[in-house]
Design a protein around this motif. Structure first.
Motif, short mmCIF file in Angstrom:
data_model
loop_
_atom_site.label_atom_id
_atom_site.label_comp_id
_atom_site.label_asym_id
_atom_site.label_seq_id
_atom_site.Cartn_x
_atom_site.Cartn_y
_atom_site.Cartn_z
N SER A 524 0.75 -1.10 -0.19
CA SER A 524 -0.04 -0.04 0.04
C SER A 524 0.93 1.24 -0.03
O SER A 524 0.25 2.34 0.32
N ALA A 525 2.15 1.07 -0.25
CA ALA A 525 2.82 2.20 -0.21
C ALA A 525 2.90 3.04 0.85
O ALA A 525 2.97 4.51 0.87
N GLY A 526 3.17 2.43 2.05
CA GLY A 526 2.91 3.10 3.23
C GLY A 526 4.24 2.96 4.20
O GLY A 526 4.61 1.71 4.09
N PRO A 527 4.79 3.53 4.91
CA PRO A 527 5.78 3.40 5.84
C PRO A 527 5.48 2.77 7.19
O PRO A 527 4.42 2.63 7.55
N VAL A 528 6.60 1.97 7.49
CA VAL A 528 6.31 1.35 8.93
C VAL A 528 7.39 2.35 9.83
O VAL A 528 8.57 2.26 9.71
N LEU A 529 6.87 2.95 10.77
CA LEU A 529 7.58 3.73 11.93
C LEU A 529 7.43 3.37 13.11
O LEU A 529 6.46 2.58 13.55
N LEU A 530 8.32 3.07 13.49
CA LEU A 530 8.82 2.52 15.12
C LEU A 530 8.48 3.45 16.29
O LEU A 530 9.05 4.41 16.18
N VAL A 531 7.82 2.75 17.16
CA VAL A 531 7.61 3.63 18.27
C VAL A 531 7.80 2.76 19.82
O VAL A 531 8.15 1.76 19.54
N ASP A 532 8.10 3.57 20.64
CA ASP A 532 8.66 2.87 21.96
C ASP A 532 7.23 2.35 22.60
O ASP A 532 5.94 2.68 22.28
N THR A 533 7.18 1.44 23.58
CA THR A 533 5.92 0.87 24.21
C THR A 533 5.20 2.00 24.89
O THR A 533 3.98 2.05 24.69
N ASN A 534 5.64 3.00 25.65
CA ASN A 534 5.10 3.95 26.23
C ASN A 534 5.28 5.46 25.75
O ASN A 534 4.95 6.55 26.39
N ALA A 535 6.08 5.56 24.56
CA ALA A 535 6.31 6.92 24.12
C ALA A 535 6.44 6.99 22.47
O ALA A 535 6.73 6.06 22.03
N LEU A 536 5.87 8.11 22.06
CA LEU A 536 5.95 8.40 20.89
C LEU A 536 7.31 9.31 20.70
O LEU A 536 7.53 10.36 21.07
N PRO A 537 8.60 8.59 20.25
CA PRO A 537 9.75 9.40 19.95
C PRO A 537 9.47 10.62 19.12
O PRO A 537 8.84 10.86 18.02
N SER A 538 10.25 11.57 19.47
CA SER A 538 10.28 12.97 18.96
C SER A 538 10.44 12.69 17.46
O SER A 538 9.63 13.47 16.69
N ALA A 539 11.36 12.08 16.82
CA ALA A 539 11.64 11.90 15.51
C ALA A 539 10.70 11.34 14.78
O ALA A 539 10.39 11.61 13.65
N ILE A 540 9.72 10.49 15.19
CA ILE A 540 8.67 9.75 14.66
C ILE A 540 7.59 10.81 14.44
O ILE A 540 6.89 10.91 13.51
N GLY A 541 7.49 11.54 15.69
CA GLY A 541 6.56 12.93 15.66
C GLY A 541 6.65 13.66 14.45
O GLY A 541 5.74 14.05 13.78
N THR A 542 7.79 14.00 14.47
CA THR A 542 8.17 15.04 13.27
C THR A 542 8.12 14.47 11.87
O THR A 542 7.60 14.84 11.03
N GLU A 543 8.30 13.11 11.46
CA GLU A 543 8.15 12.49 10.61
C GLU A 543 6.92 12.32 10.11
O GLU A 543 6.29 12.40 8.97
N LEU A 544 5.84 11.94 10.96
CA LEU A 544 4.53 12.14 10.92
C LEU A 544 4.00 13.12 10.59
O LEU A 544 2.98 13.39 9.45
N GLN A 545 4.44 14.29 11.20
CA GLN A 545 4.11 15.78 10.73
C GLN A 545 4.36 16.06 9.14
O GLN A 545 3.50 16.47 8.65
N ARG A 546 5.52 15.51 8.87
CA ARG A 546 5.87 15.74 7.38
C ARG A 546 4.94 15.00 6.58
O ARG A 546 4.68 15.23 5.55
N LEU A 547 4.73 13.57 6.98
CA LEU A 547 4.01 12.73 5.83
C LEU A 547 2.56 13.15 5.83
O LEU A 547 2.08 12.81 4.99
N LYS A 548 1.94 13.52 6.80
CA LYS A 548 0.58 14.06 6.77
C LYS A 548 -0.31 12.99 6.50
O LYS A 548 -1.07 12.97 5.17
N PRO A 549 -0.32 11.76 7.24
CA PRO A 549 -0.93 10.66 6.57
C PRO A 549 -2.63 11.02 6.80
O PRO A 549 -2.96 11.46 7.70
#
Length: 674
Positions: A524-549
């Motif tokens: 489906s041409a979508g990324p898999v982004l890794l997160v921690d069990t209890n936290a959304l890493p800041s780098a992943i938040g930044t990438e999600l802001q860029r991706l605007k899924p």
């Protein structure tokens, strides 16, 4: 050797516990069992009355009988003697409390019998010989393997016979019990089924039995191999797979291929050929009139024993499979062997046997695995060879890009797999410090336009990066970050433009959910982004802001990615869904149920316990728009079987070898192909 002692108090130390066979440490691989075995009889009693004088001639005769048998069975490579240089000693009195005497306290007997005689060697057997003692309900108990002192140890109650001496040598040599298998299917007796019961110590042949026909036959091939008499050439393992024709020699032949074995569905199956000669000369002396006509009793021909692979070694009895069963579970009056021209296929089709051209000098047994042939397996001897095999099965030379990931650190490949699937490039696994030869060979074949490394220099070294330049005419790039989360974001940033339909989120701590999820992301041409069990890493938040899924899908349950992390993801997409089940296997089916609806095509099967094979398989599945379902090493979960039935595949491909996904699971998968 035991220390030489004199007087009325000859005793032999050894701490034991009860049971039909006394548990002892497993025999070491360097233990030499061929040679001369000494049996050291130590007669002891307790109480006020000394037993009658020993019949030394009968005791010596029992040892001599064991020597005659093992000498014949081994071609003279294993012999037995009475161990004491001065002859079998007389009765020695030991002292027990009333409670110890009444309960036949084996440890107390052992402790009381001890400390005078030292340890023997690995081919010596200390046998504590009791007068007939009603408090002790056994006839003989043997240590399975060597005792803690490095010798064999047994205790005999009342009678010491050749049969017992045979068992002493066998059980002290780590040879488990031999018996028979009785199986039913409904009201019918069958050779094998899901309903079987075993009877120990009634095997027609083996010395590790009670010999229901009055005498032992030639030992089982497995017994001879355990005792070091048969080599791996004479008694080899055969791997389930292509059909094999085995030109077996009779067990009595003394040379050549005497048997073979294979492991399947939690059992070891041992195959051998028996003719009425030598130690087996008696096997056609009796006749049995049963539902198969009048046949020799027990007869010979092709004999198969089944032994479980799990549980304590002392409990893994070798049980003869009866190919001519009836509902009378007698120790005698049966003919278990497979005759000339007969064939047998197991109920699930996992293996089949047929017999041809039997003669006094040999017979051919054809062994096939029909169910396994229906399911494809892509594997190699290790994770790197499996990775190369998966690539070779899928990608032609001249791919535009080949991806390199660590075979030891899984996280980078989890984010990279959908990228590889979307761009039709393989993921090849490497060690951190060198390129395995099989991967080098596959890169040479592929001739990729460029190579992309997933992960930083701590995962895949700069030396490997430099070495990879020899396998492409283009660039060698590295996509990485400071940790697994920033690497995940970096891989996404290199591969996906803003406005993706779906971004997939998986745990960077628990890898199983992403194994089934990566192919979905790839198709489906979508990324898999890794997160921690209890936290959304800041780098992943930044990438999600860029991706605007438009949508975010979480792979896995709340124990893997918490509800708090799920709540934080709503800031980055209008819709957030969670695809999960109560465990890794049902999560696997939950993902495929959401993503695949069209029946037919290929389903990939990966281990839910060992992740490496799926790392290379996920991009292939993504390229083919096929699902990956997870199974256990030795079991096909019910939910996965049901999901396969829903998907109605035309082909099933297992990723990895039989140590990762067993042949039994492979056979079970075949049952879901229509």
């Amino acid at each position: 050797m035991p220390a030489s002692v004199t007087g009325a108090d000859r005793v032999v130390p050894r701490s034991v516990s009860g049971g039909p066979v006394l548990p002892g440490p497993a025999a070491g691989g360097d233990r030499a069992l061929t040679g001369t075995h000494g049996i050291y009889l130590v007669p002891v009693y307790w109480g006020s009355t000394k037993p009658a004088a020993l019949d030394n001639a009968a005791l010596q005769s029992a040892i001599d009988g064991a020597n005659t048998y093992y000498t014949a069975a081994s071609g003279g490579t294993l012999t037995v003697r009475q161990g004491w240089a001065e002859g079998i000693p007389g009765w020695s009195k030991i002292t027990l409390t009333d409670a110890q005497s009444t309960s036949c306290d084996l440890k107390a007997i052992n402790d009381a019998v001890r400390a005078v005689v030292g340890s023997a060697g690995p081919r010596d057997h200390l046998v504590v010989y009791l007068p007939k003692t009603t408090q002790c309900t056994f006839s003989d108990l043997e240590t399975f393997g060597l005792s803690a002192r490095g010798d064999g140890y047994s205790i005999v109650n009342g009678t010491f016979t050749t049969d017992i001496a045979l068992r002493v040598i066998a059980h002290n040599g780590s040879v488990s019990a031999a018996g028979s298998l009785n199986c039913t299917s409904g009201a019918s007796a069958v050779p094998l089924s899901s309903t079987c019961s075993g009877v120990d110590y009634n095997n027609p042949w083996d010395p590790a039995s009670a010999h229901p026909y009055g005498q032992p036959g030639m030992p089982l091939a497995d017994t001879l191999a355990t005792l070091g008499i048969l080599s791996a050439t004479d008694y080899p393992e055969i791997s389930p797979g292509p059909t094999k024709a085995l030109p077996l020699k009779p067990m009595e032949s003394g040379a050549g291929l005497r048997g073979a074995w294979f492991d399947l569905e939690g059992y070891r199956y041992s195959i051998e050929y028996r003719t009425p000669t030598g130690l087996d000369s008696w096997i056609d002396d009796k006749k049995w009139s049963g539902p198969f006509g009048t046949v020799s009793d027990p007869g010979g021909h092709i004999v198969v024993h089944r032994q479980p692979l799990t549980g304590d070694a002392i409990d893994r009895s070798r049980l003869v499979v009866d190919f001519h069963p009836d509902l009378v579970n007698s120790d005698t009056q049966r003919h278990p062997g497979l005759w000339d021209g007969e064939s047998y296929t197991s109920p699930d089709g996992s293996f089949a046997l047929s017999v041809s051209a039997p003669s006094p000098t040999g017979a051919t047994v054809t062994v096939s695995f029909p169910a396994l042939d229906r399911v494809v397996r892509w594997s190699g001897p290790d994770r790197y060879a499996t990775s190369a095999t998966i690539s070779a099965q899928t990608y032609a030379a001249g791919v535009s890009v080949a991806y390199i990931a660590s075979g030891s650190v899984y996280t980078d490949a989890l984010s990279g797999a959908p990228v590889a699937g979307d761009t039709d490039g393989p993921i090849l696994l490497t060690s951190g410090t060198s390129i395995p030869s099989v991967i080098a060979a596959e890169l040479t074949r592929l001739k990729p336009g460029k190579i992309v490394i997933f992960g930083g220099p701590a995962t895949i070294s700069p030396d490997v990066e430099t070495a990879l330049k020899a396998y492409t005419s283009g660039a060698v790039e590295r996509w990485s970050g400071d940790d697994r989360f920033t690497t995940s974001a970096a891989i996404s940033a290199k591969s996906y433009a803003p406005g993706v339909a779906t971004a997939y989120v998986a745990s960077g701590r628990v890898f199983t959910d992403a194994l089934s999820g990566a192919p979905v992301a790839g198709k489906s041409a979508g990324p898999v982004l890794l997160v921690d069990t209890n936290a959304l890493p800041s780098a992943i938040g930044t990438e999600l802001q860029r991706l605007k899924p438009a949508k975010i899908v979480i792979f896995g349950g709340p124990n893997t990615i918490t509800p708090a992390v799920e709540a934080s993801l709503h800031a980055y997409a209008a819709s957030v869904e969670r695809w999960s089940g109560p465990d890794r296997f049902t999560t696997s089916t939950a993902i495929t149920q959401k993503a695949y609806s069209t029946p037919g095509g290929t389903i990939f099967i990966a281990s839910g316990r060992v992740y490496t094979d799926a790392l290379s398989g996920a991009p292939v599945a993504g390229t083919m728009e096929s699902p990956v379902l997870l199974v256990d090493t030795d079991a096909l979960p019910d939910a996965v079987g049901a999901e396969i039935d829903r998907l109605k595949p035309s082909r099933i491909v297992i990723l990895g070898g039989p140590n990762t996904i067993s042949y039994g699971v492979q056979a079970a998968l075949a049952g879901h192909l229509k």
